[in-house]
Design a protein around this motif. Sequence first.
Motif, PDB file in Angstrom:
ATOM      1  N   SER A 208     -42.169 -39.647 -12.706  1.00  0.00           N
ATOM      2  CA  SER A 208     -40.958 -38.831 -12.632  1.00  0.00           C
ATOM      3  C   SER A 208     -40.266 -38.922 -11.270  1.00  0.00           C
ATOM      4  CB  SER A 208     -41.303 -37.363 -12.913  1.00  0.00           C
ATOM      5  OG  SER A 208     -41.870 -37.214 -14.196  1.00  0.00           O
ATOM      6  N   GLY A 209     -40.854 -39.639 -10.333  1.00  0.00           N
ATOM      7  CA  GLY A 209     -40.187 -39.876  -9.061  1.00  0.00           C
ATOM      8  C   GLY A 209     -40.692 -39.050  -7.898  1.00  0.00           C
ATOM      9  N   PHE A 210     -41.678 -38.183  -8.137  1.00  0.00           N
ATOM     10  CA  PHE A 210     -42.272 -37.445  -7.019  1.00  0.00           C
ATOM     11  C   PHE A 210     -43.277 -38.354  -6.315  1.00  0.00           C
ATOM     12  CE2 PHE A 210     -40.983 -34.306 -10.178  1.00  0.00           C
ATOM     13  CZ  PHE A 210     -40.183 -33.463  -9.411  1.00  0.00           C
ATOM     14  N   ASP A 211     -43.511 -38.089  -5.028  1.00  0.00           N
ATOM     15  CA  ASP A 211     -44.294 -39.044  -4.245  1.00  0.00           C
ATOM     16  C   ASP A 211     -45.734 -38.617  -4.002  1.00  0.00           C
ATOM     17  OD1 ASP A 211     -43.905 -41.626  -2.767  1.00  0.00           O
ATOM     18  OD2 ASP A 211     -44.738 -40.419  -1.134  1.00  0.00           O
ATOM     19  N   LYS A 212     -45.952 -37.330  -3.721  1.00  0.00           N
ATOM     20  CA  LYS A 212     -47.309 -36.832  -3.451  1.00  0.00           C
ATOM     21  C   LYS A 212     -47.494 -35.499  -4.161  1.00  0.00           C
ATOM     22  CE  LYS A 212     -48.016 -38.740   1.220  1.00  0.00           C
ATOM     23  NZ  LYS A 212     -48.282 -38.340   2.634  1.00  0.00           N
ATOM     24  N   TYR A 213     -48.479 -35.423  -5.026  1.00  0.00           N
ATOM     25  CA  TYR A 213     -48.739 -34.214  -5.811  1.00  0.00           C
ATOM     26  C   TYR A 213     -50.155 -33.738  -5.586  1.00  0.00           C
ATOM     27  CZ  TYR A 213     -51.400 -32.654  -9.953  1.00  0.00           C
ATOM     28  OH  TYR A 213     -52.310 -32.064 -10.793  1.00  0.00           O
ATOM     29  N   PHE A 214     -50.352 -32.411  -5.635  1.00  0.00           N
ATOM     30  CA  PHE A 214     -51.706 -31.864  -5.714  1.00  0.00           C
ATOM     31  C   PHE A 214     -51.653 -30.526  -6.433  1.00  0.00           C
ATOM     32  CE2 PHE A 214     -50.498 -28.908  -2.437  1.00  0.00           C
ATOM     33  CZ  PHE A 214     -51.445 -27.883  -2.454  1.00  0.00           C
ATOM     34  N   GLN A 215     -52.799 -30.124  -6.942  1.00  0.00           N
ATOM     35  CA  GLN A 215     -53.012 -28.753  -7.396  1.00  0.00           C
ATOM     36  C   GLN A 215     -54.500 -28.466  -7.412  1.00  0.00           C
ATOM     37  OE1 GLN A 215     -52.405 -27.398 -11.509  1.00  0.00           O
ATOM     38  NE2 GLN A 215     -52.294 -29.533 -12.192  1.00  0.00           N
ATOM     39  N   ILE A 216     -54.839 -27.192  -7.278  1.00  0.00           N
ATOM     40  CA  ILE A 216     -56.220 -26.757  -7.490  1.00  0.00           C
ATOM     41  C   ILE A 216     -56.301 -26.480  -8.986  1.00  0.00           C
ATOM     42  CG2 ILE A 216     -58.034 -25.158  -6.816  1.00  0.00           C
ATOM     43  CD1 ILE A 216     -56.921 -26.780  -4.477  1.00  0.00           C
ATOM     44  N   ALA A 217     -56.767 -27.472  -9.732  1.00  0.00           N
ATOM     45  CA  ALA A 217     -56.585 -27.489 -11.190  1.00  0.00           C
ATOM     46  C   ALA A 217     -57.823 -27.028 -11.944  1.00  0.00           C
ATOM     47  CB  ALA A 217     -56.219 -28.903 -11.639  1.00  0.00           C
TER      48      ALA A 217
END
Length: 597
Positions: A208-217
């Motif tokens: 989708s074009g985002f570069d760096k993602y994180f989550q406490i999933a």
Amino acid sequence: MNKYRTHKCSELTKGDTGKAVKLSGWIHRKRDHGNLLFFDLRDHYGLSQCVAENSSTFFKKIERAKPESVVCVSGKVVKRSVDTINKDLFTGEIEIAVSSFEVLSAAKDLPMPVFGEQDYPEEIRLKYRFIDLRREEMHRNIVLRSKIISFIRNKMISSGFLEFQTPILAASSPEGARDFLVPSRLHPGKFYALPQAPQQFKQMVMISGFDKYFQIAPCFRDEDSRADRSPGEHYQLDIEMSFVEQEDIFKTLEPIFFEVFNEFGKNKIVSKTPFKRIKYKDSMLKYGTDKPDLRNPIEIFDVTEIINREDVKLDIFKKSISKGAIVRAIPAPKTSSKPRNFFDGYNNWAKEMGAKGLGYITLEKIGNNLLGKGPIAKFFSERAINDLIKVCNLKENDSIFFSCDTKNNAEKISGIARQKLGHELNLIDNNKFEFCWIIDFPMYQYDEKEKKIDFNHNPFSMPQINPLNFEKSDPLSILAYQYDLVCNGSEISSGAIRNHLPELMYKVFSKVGYSKEEVDKKFGGMIKALSYGAPPHGGIAPGIDRIVMLLANKENIREVTLFPMNQNAEDLLMGAPSKVNETQLKELNIKVLEKKK
């Protein structure tokens, strides 16, 4: 002023002497000295000692109050006498001379005490988890967990990552562990699945074009319990990055882990960055596992060639080698003077573990020469013994164990024996966190049971091969850009550079028997997303629970989880899983069938 307290139970010192204060908390323990009654008052932050004289109007009320009752006290801060100072307590130089006492919530007789930290059966602890969590060590573990997660979150944001939340209700995955299914009321006969991991969603975040993602999933897997994995659910630090190679992932994660373990590791030594990179095949050879404990200095060696030579007459090993067996050697430093039952004990232990046993040789220096001793030493020439010494880096007073079996079995037992020796010989430095990356995993493996090629790791990983050469290559020779982060023998995380090329994805799955139509049917959403311009991307998902376990120095994940299930995936506190009524089932168009006995 707050109705219940002017101070927390951890705050007061001799500098507060003479102050009128109000405290609220739980009665931790009481001590009756006749004319005086002492009790420790506990809140989330700590303890304060309170004292009441028997002449006070509320003395009897304090006497009747049971441990863990919630009370509010008012009084004056006074210094303790020198001989009663508690140097282990921050508030240990003062006490509260109680002038009023109110029970806010009376406690019944406890199923387990909070004071004392005794071990209690897990069933009781989980059924009364709200009491178990009051105990100092458990309370400290959960606070530690919160601090670690906050620290990690701040590090990720400061490193340029954006935190997103991916769906909890998702489609069922045909690969991986067993799904937890959620019936749809609006779509009778159809089901959502709780995500085993946000894998496909986080890849689509990159597409989708985002570069760096994180989550406490939160992740949900219907699988059996293990000491380092909760049944049902766990949390992971889910990460994905665009336009990266394997080393970019490593360079991003290493400083974060170094800082986390330095911050919360209680002054233990943490591996300097960059962490060691160990190829999968080397790890299996040297350590007998793909999650090696590098605090253990013992390395394993392949000595098949030496054992199979003419100057070695160990016919029972040679017969096995002729049928495809290998021989792994596990050095045991400074053990040659151990009694015979030490070595026989390892041989019997190996048989109990399902192996064929462990042969051994001890080394003894006579004159200037190291000579082999033990039951099988007579089958080795002096030259063969010397070659074993060189290959395995053996020294005077060392011993060496041998495992002769199929490759998988020899690796397995030698790896377990290595760690057993490390612990029993006190070779493992418990003051260290030793990190390493395991890299170059095989893309495929041969499934002996099913008699076919299957994936060894993550099927969505990028193979380490030119796509033009893929189809004509032996699948068992193909490596993948897959990697595990390991610390002290625990796998903290798995990750990979993703296969972002749809045509190559079809080829990868064809090796294990999937047609193009089957791939489209089972992974249609991902294939569609990759077909509209996908960046090269990769990620990793360290397990939060395992990180906290290591930093809290615990061996069971339930010791660092707020409200865990038991080993049978039951919530003893809330009574889950539970039956639901017929009205709910009808709304969902579900009929429960009685299981046949």
